[in-house]
Design a protein around this motif. Structure first.
Motif, PDB file in Angstrom:
ATOM      1  N   ARG A  35       0.581  -1.206   0.062  1.00 48.86           N
ATOM      2  CA  ARG A  35      -0.260  -0.011   0.199  1.00 48.86           C
ATOM      3  C   ARG A  35       0.891   1.361   0.161  1.00 48.86           C
ATOM      4  O   ARG A  35       0.367   2.356  -0.333  1.00 48.86           O
ATOM      5  CB  ARG A  35      -0.927   0.002   1.164  1.00 48.86           C
ATOM      6  CG  ARG A  35      -0.488   0.226   2.550  1.00 48.86           C
ATOM      7  CD  ARG A  35      -1.279   0.122   3.707  1.00 48.86           C
ATOM      8  NE  ARG A  35      -2.173  -1.076   3.860  1.00 48.86           N
ATOM      9  CZ  ARG A  35      -2.773  -1.007   4.729  1.00 48.86           C
ATOM     10  NH1 ARG A  35      -3.220  -0.479   5.496  1.00 48.86           N
ATOM     11  NH2 ARG A  35      -3.526  -2.448   4.734  1.00 48.86           N
ATOM     12  N   ASP A  38       1.920   1.275  -3.964  1.00 48.39           N
ATOM     13  CA  ASP A  38       0.735   0.983  -5.113  1.00 48.39           C
ATOM     14  C   ASP A  38      -0.498   0.830  -4.428  1.00 48.39           C
ATOM     15  O   ASP A  38      -1.139  -0.361  -4.219  1.00 48.39           O
ATOM     16  CB  ASP A  38       1.070   0.053  -6.169  1.00 48.39           C
ATOM     17  CG  ASP A  38       0.187   0.023  -7.347  1.00 48.39           C
ATOM     18  OD1 ASP A  38      -0.886   0.725  -7.002  1.00 48.39           O
ATOM     19  OD2 ASP A  38       0.610  -0.401  -8.471  1.00 48.39           O
ATOM     20  N   ALA A  40      -3.596   1.241  -5.079  1.00 50.49           N
ATOM     21  CA  ALA A  40      -4.845   0.658  -5.961  1.00 50.49           C
ATOM     22  C   ALA A  40      -4.490  -0.856  -5.899  1.00 50.49           C
ATOM     23  O   ALA A  40      -5.434  -1.671  -5.983  1.00 50.49           O
ATOM     24  CB  ALA A  40      -4.778   1.262  -7.178  1.00 50.49           C
ATOM     25  N   GLY A  74     -15.404  -2.506  -7.362  1.00 48.77           N
ATOM     26  CA  GLY A  74     -14.678  -1.319  -7.013  1.00 48.77           C
ATOM     27  C   GLY A  74     -14.907  -0.993  -5.767  1.00 48.77           C
ATOM     28  O   GLY A  74     -15.202  -1.546  -4.869  1.00 48.77           O
ATOM     29  N   ARG A 144     -10.915   5.165  -0.633  1.00 49.30           N
ATOM     30  CA  ARG A 144      -9.555   4.797  -0.819  1.00 49.30           C
ATOM     31  C   ARG A 144      -9.771   3.675  -1.848  1.00 49.30           C
ATOM     32  O   ARG A 144      -8.927   3.263  -2.474  1.00 49.30           O
ATOM     33  CB  ARG A 144      -8.696   3.910   0.268  1.00 49.30           C
ATOM     34  CG  ARG A 144      -8.245   5.098   1.235  1.00 49.30           C
ATOM     35  CD  ARG A 144      -7.313   4.401   1.850  1.00 49.30           C
ATOM     36  NE  ARG A 144      -7.748   3.256   2.886  1.00 49.30           N
ATOM     37  CZ  ARG A 144      -8.210   3.638   4.039  1.00 49.30           C
ATOM     38  NH1 ARG A 144      -8.314   4.569   4.722  1.00 49.30           N
ATOM     39  NH2 ARG A 144      -8.786   2.245   4.853  1.00 49.30           N
ATOM     40  N   GLY A 145     -11.007   3.236  -2.050  1.00 50.23           N
ATOM     41  CA  GLY A 145     -11.337   2.280  -3.147  1.00 50.23           C
ATOM     42  C   GLY A 145     -11.821   0.699  -2.703  1.00 50.23           C
ATOM     43  O   GLY A 145     -12.058  -0.178  -3.505  1.00 50.23           O
TER      44      GLY A 145
END
Length: 256
Positions: A35, A38, A40, A74, A144-145
């Motif tokens: 994290r 990257d 994502a 997502g 954050r996703g």
């Protein structure tokens, strides 16, 4: 003789799922530094690992899951009815989400550590002051996703019916104008065995281990997850809670 076989089946399965869970929890901790480089990719990996862990866990439990509908992907907020602790595993197998859980779970030996490694957000239900902190954490996770799953009944149902959803966590969706996805979970035992309401659903003061061993003694069991056709939106959290409660109840009727 039969009782001995059932007991041995339960113990062997329990050892299998505990071992599997420990391995996956260690793997999850090992990839957490990703994290920093990257975020994502780390979130996508977290979702995949949650699904792999949960599917292996359910296989070890002898539970077969039938999903009706298309899972969201997502970042999203998801709500469902709550019969038992196994609901978390069923949802994780299909959604790979972060979960909101009561603070007591963090203190359970092994389970608390594994839940923490999975990114679980813990809430002290008796504390009104804790709601704002948890709302902020859930909101931050989604931004954050992550997908985040919440059980708005405030605990496992003790009545055999879906209780009214509490609106507190839906405030996040209202203020951000986010849609809320939903689903209904139902369980079934094999023909000739006690119904799911007596074996799988977690009611009363029954210890978690006792409930787990009862499920593990079954030759197999079934879970059905019916997902809502379309997510819901509203500018009023109480109205949204009422609509989601009714939608989940209707989904349960469809799979009863």
């Amino acid at each position: 003789m039969l009782e001995t076989i059932l007991r041995m089946r339960a113990v062997c399965r329990l050892a299998l799922v505990v071992g599997w869970s420990v391995v996956m929890a260690l793997a999850r901790v090992a990839v957490m530094p990703l994290r920093l480089y990257d975020p994502a990719a780390e979130i996508a990996l977290h979702q995949r690992m949650m699904k792999v862990w949960a599917r292996g866990f359910l296989w070890g439990f002898g539970m077969r899951v039938n999903t009706i509908g298309t899972p969201p992907t997502g970042a999203f907020l998801f709500v469902a009815n709550h019969w038992t602790w196994i609901d978390v595993v069923v949802l994780a197998s299909q959604l790979g989400t972060v979960f909101l859980s009561k603070a007591e779970v963090a203190k359970y030996p092994l389970i608390g550590q594994m839940a923490g490694a999975a990114g679980t957000i813990f809430i002290t239900r008796e504390s009104l002051k804790d709601i704002k902190r948890v709302q902020d954490k859930v909101e931050a996770s989604i931004k954050r996703g992550h997908g985040v799953a919440v059980f708005p009944e405030g605990g496992t149902s003790q009545s055999g019916h879906t209780e009214k959803f509490r609106p507190a966590m839906l405030e996040i969706a209202v203020r951000n104008e986010w849609p809320v996805y939903y689903g209904a979970i139902q369980y079934r035992t094999p023909e000739g065995y006690p119904p799911a309401s007596e074996v799988i659903e977690w009611r009363g003061p029954v210890p978690l281990l006792t409930n787990a061993l009862a499920v593990l003694r079954l030759p197999h069991s079934y879970a059905t997850l019916k997902l809502g056709d379309e997510p819901m939106r509203s500018s009023d959290r109480k109205e949204l809670a009422e609509r989601l409660t009714e939608a989940v109840r209707e989904n349960l009727k469809a799979i009863a």
